[in-house]
Motif scaffolding. Structure first.
Motif, PDB file in Angstrom:
ATOM      1  N   ALA B 162       0.841  -1.201   0.000  1.00 11.04           N
ATOM      2  CA  ALA B 162       0.000   0.000   0.000  1.00 11.04           C
ATOM      3  C   ALA B 162       0.876   1.252   0.000  1.00 11.04           C
ATOM      4  CB  ALA B 162      -0.916  -0.007   1.213  1.00 11.04           C
ATOM      5  N   TRP B 165       2.257   1.792  -3.460  1.00 11.16           N
ATOM      6  CA  TRP B 165       1.184   2.268  -4.349  1.00 11.16           C
ATOM      7  C   TRP B 165       0.961   3.759  -4.103  1.00 11.16           C
ATOM      8  CZ3 TRP B 165      -3.566   4.599  -4.270  1.00 11.16           C
ATOM      9  CH2 TRP B 165      -4.348   4.483  -5.419  1.00 11.16           C
ATOM     10  N   VAL B 282      -5.852  -3.273   0.058  1.00  9.27           N
ATOM     11  CA  VAL B 282      -4.920  -4.389  -0.026  1.00  9.27           C
ATOM     12  C   VAL B 282      -5.708  -5.659   0.257  1.00  9.27           C
ATOM     13  CG1 VAL B 282      -2.831  -5.416   0.928  1.00  9.27           C
ATOM     14  CG2 VAL B 282      -3.054  -2.932   0.805  1.00  9.27           C
ATOM     15  N   MET B 316      -3.042  -5.549  -4.636  1.00 13.81           N
ATOM     16  CA  MET B 316      -3.663  -4.233  -4.620  1.00 13.81           C
ATOM     17  C   MET B 316      -4.967  -4.304  -5.415  1.00 13.81           C
ATOM     18  SD  MET B 316      -2.281  -1.924  -2.874  1.00 13.81           S
ATOM     19  CE  MET B 316      -3.013  -0.323  -2.613  1.00 13.81           C
TER      20      MET B 316
END
Lengths: 329, 329
Positions: B162, B165, B282, B316
């Motif tokens: 996460a 990302w 996630v 993700m």
């Protein structure tokens, strides 16, 4: 402001409204926090932040109002948090399946009133201690909610229903309008109806109240029904605000309601309490939460601060009452 | 007279309880007899002890475990899952009691998601003494007893994913809302996230980590406060989907472009991404954990193959693949 209230307090003739004295214990921290925070952070005193604090406090205010009535009789309603979840699930289910907002709210309030009545009847007629009875209904309601939902959340798609929790009317959030109306009705019941006086009488001396002809059982029963209905309103606001009903919602919310009531000068021993105080008490707790984030205080301190504020407010309140009682004597 | 009524009522309650508990009590009593081999073959009983069944995540675990058991059953062996769980995730004590009673009744293997990672160690030791293999799912137990294997998400890696990302997709301020303070899973998710952000000059972490205690309403309130405190906030990372949905509702109400990242990959979270609430999450795979756990225990019990630790994959979920996550994996 605080002083003029204190003066009024000592002239018994003008003690007509019941919000005349107990609410100072919440008003002082409220004013102190407001002043201190408006200096500490530029964003605090903005309209949007104030409205957001009020919106966050709404559910606790409404539940706190119900709790205050119960506390005034010397009881307690531990089933509030679970009932909030149950009502939320019931109204979410109905609004999603029938599309009727009216039906959803009506069903929610009926469920709240029914559970409240069950609490009230058992407590007043079977003489089961309120703590035990509402502890049982706490588990019963939570269990029932899990059975209905099978633990999965119910999403709400009806946007008019969501308006109850997220919309505004003339710039004021709807939950805030709802809590103001609830507070006004609560104040009316307490100050202008016989019921209000009977509730306080039952709480301060049950035997004396019974001997003077008050139907103590029925009046004790009423407070649990009021609490149930208030929780139902809070439950509808809660799910409408979140757009989803969770079976695990509202855990330990009843303690927030007790905190708001006690902070507002309602005595847990019964016989004393106010509506305005509870409203302010819930707002004080919401302000503390808001300030923790605004001022970037470590989260670990949040519960300590809340606890300390409640403790100090209650100590000061008890001292003030003791002094006032001395002067009267 | 009254006493008799009370006694009758209690008896009725007990009967009702046994009627409700039919499913669970049936299973262990079934396995006691087949302990001696009979013509139809052996029954292997596996106890599944999730943290709670009031969270859909663990309900998915139960379903997948049962499905895996059914597919492993053949003429020679019948695999059976018995499952019970405390009402809420912090039921450390209840869970240990359940664990102990399964050991008393006699099961062939145990799959547990420990509520208390330290507290469970002694009970696992008891299982070791009885030669009952124990596999931890989702959350590992502390050192000190012999756990046959750990199968679950690497929460740190999930958080890291996460974080990466975020570093790739967000420019500006980021805040974190966590589950419960002091819970190892959530701490790992936070630490992984913070480490995933490291070196990204485009992202600035603001505020202290706020706990929402898995409550959607609390998460919403915190998010509102964060949005007020940080007018340039661009992203909120919440370590559970339930909390993330609350934060997303708060963001939607302000109309600002703040991305909300969750953790779990729950069907409700995926739906929220599709509906434009949350931005990403996630995904964990409770189903895979349960399946692999059942298979590993089966291999151990039948063939004596040692089980191995295993990290189930995290991925993700964004608007592009959210449709694939409307069911648990």
């Amino acid at each position: 402001m605080a002083q003029s209230k204190e003066n009024k307090d000592l002239t018994p003739k003008r003690r007509k409204f019941h919000f005349d004295y107990p609410w100072i214990s919440a008003a002082v921290p409220l004013v102190v926090l407001m002043v201190a925070l408006s200096f500490a952070h530029p964003m605090f005193l903005t309209t949007s932040n104030i409205l957001s604090i009020l919106r966050q406090a709404a559910v606790y205010v409404i539940m706190g109002l119900g709790m205050s009535f119960v506390l005034m009789t010397g009881g307690i309603d531990l089933s509030q948090g679970s009932l909030l979840a149950l009502v939320g699930v019931v109204s979410a289910y109905i609004v999603e399946n029938s599309g009727s907002i009216f039906l959803a709210i009506l069903a929610g309030i009926l469920v709240g009133a029914a559970i409240g009545a069950a609490n009230g009847v058992v407590v007043s007629c079977l003489k089961i201690p309120p703590f035990i009875m509402t502890l049982s209904t706490m588990y019963l309601c939570r269990g029932l909610t899990l059975v209905i939902t099978q633990a999965s959340p119910i999403a709400i798609t009806n946007s008019s229903f969501k308006w109850i929790g997220g919309g505004d009317l003339l710039g004021i959030p709807v939950p805030v309008i709802i809590f103001i109306i609830a507070a006004v009705i609560g104040q009316f019941i307490l100050s202008y109806t016989a019921t209000g006086r009977y509730i306080l009488a039952v709480g301060s001396n049950r035997e004396a109240a019974r001997l003077s002809g008050i139907k103590t059982r029925w009046n004790e029963c009423k407070v649990y029904i009021i609490s149930g209905i208030m929780v139902a309103i809070a439950g509808v606001v809660y799910v409408a605000r979140l757009g989803a009903a969770q079976a695990t919602a509202g855990q330990s919310y009843e303690m927030e309601a007790v905190a708001a009531s006690v902070l507002g000068g309602t005595s847990v021993l019964g016989g004393e309490g106010g509506i305005i105080g509870t409203v302010m008490g819930a707002i004080v707790v919401a302000i503390i939460r808001n300030a923790i984030v605004l001022l970037d205080v470590s989260t670990y301190y949040q519960q300590m601060i809340t606890g300390a504020v409640i403790l100090i407010a209650v100590i000061v309140d008890v001292q003030r009452k003791a002094r006032a009682a001395k002067k009267v004597n | 007279m009254k006493r008799w009524i009370a006694l009758l009522l209690t008896l009725a309650m007990c009967f009702a309880l046994t009627a409700c508990g039919g499913k669970t009590t049936e299973a262990p009593s079934n396995d006691e007899q087949p302990a001696q081999t009979d013509a139809a073959g052996k029954t292997i009983t596996i106890a599944l002890l999730p943290k709670t069944l009031s969270n859909p995540y663990f309900v998915a675990m139960q379903k997948f475990a049962e499905a895996a058991a059914a597919s492993l059953s053949n003429d020679e062996y019948t695999v059976e899952i018995v499952c019970s769980a405390p009402p809420s995730e912090d039921g450390v004590n209840e869970q240990i009691t359940m664990f102990e009673s399964y050991l008393e009744k006699g099961v062939d293997g145990v799959l547990i998601v420990p509520c208390g990672t330290a507290e469970v160690v002694d009970t696992i030791k008891k299982a070791n003494e009885k030669n009952v293999p124990v596999i931890c799912l989702d959350t590992n137990a502390d050192e000190g007893a012999e756990v046959a294997a750990f199968i679950g998400t690497n929460n740190y890696d999930g958080g890291f994913l996460a974080g990466q990302w975020t570093a790739e997709n967000i420019d500006g301020q980021v805040a974190i809302i966590t589950g419960t303070l002091g819970n190892q899973c959530h701490t790992d998710r936070n630490n992984g996230y913070i480490d995933g952000l490291e070196g990204a000059s485009n992202v600035e972490l603001v505020g202290d980590i706020q706990p929402c205690n898995g409550d959607q309403g609390t998460a919403m309130g915190i998010a509102e406060n964060l949005l007020t405190a940080y007018p340039d906030l661009k992203c909120i990372y919440v370590t559970s989907d339930t909390g993330a949905m609350g934060a997303a509702t708060a963001v939607q109400a302000t109309g600002r472009d703040v991305k909300v990242i969750g953790f779990d990959g729950s069907p409700a979270g995926a739906q929220s991404i599709i509906d434009g609430g949350m931005t990403a999450t996630v995904a964990q795979t409770p189903g895979v954990m349960a399946e692999e756990g059942v298979k590993a225990l089966y291999e151990m019990i039948i063939n004596g193959t040692a089980a191995e630790d295993m990290y189930t994959p995290c991925s993700m979920v964004t608007a592009e693949n959210a449709n694939d996550y409307l069911d648990w994996h």
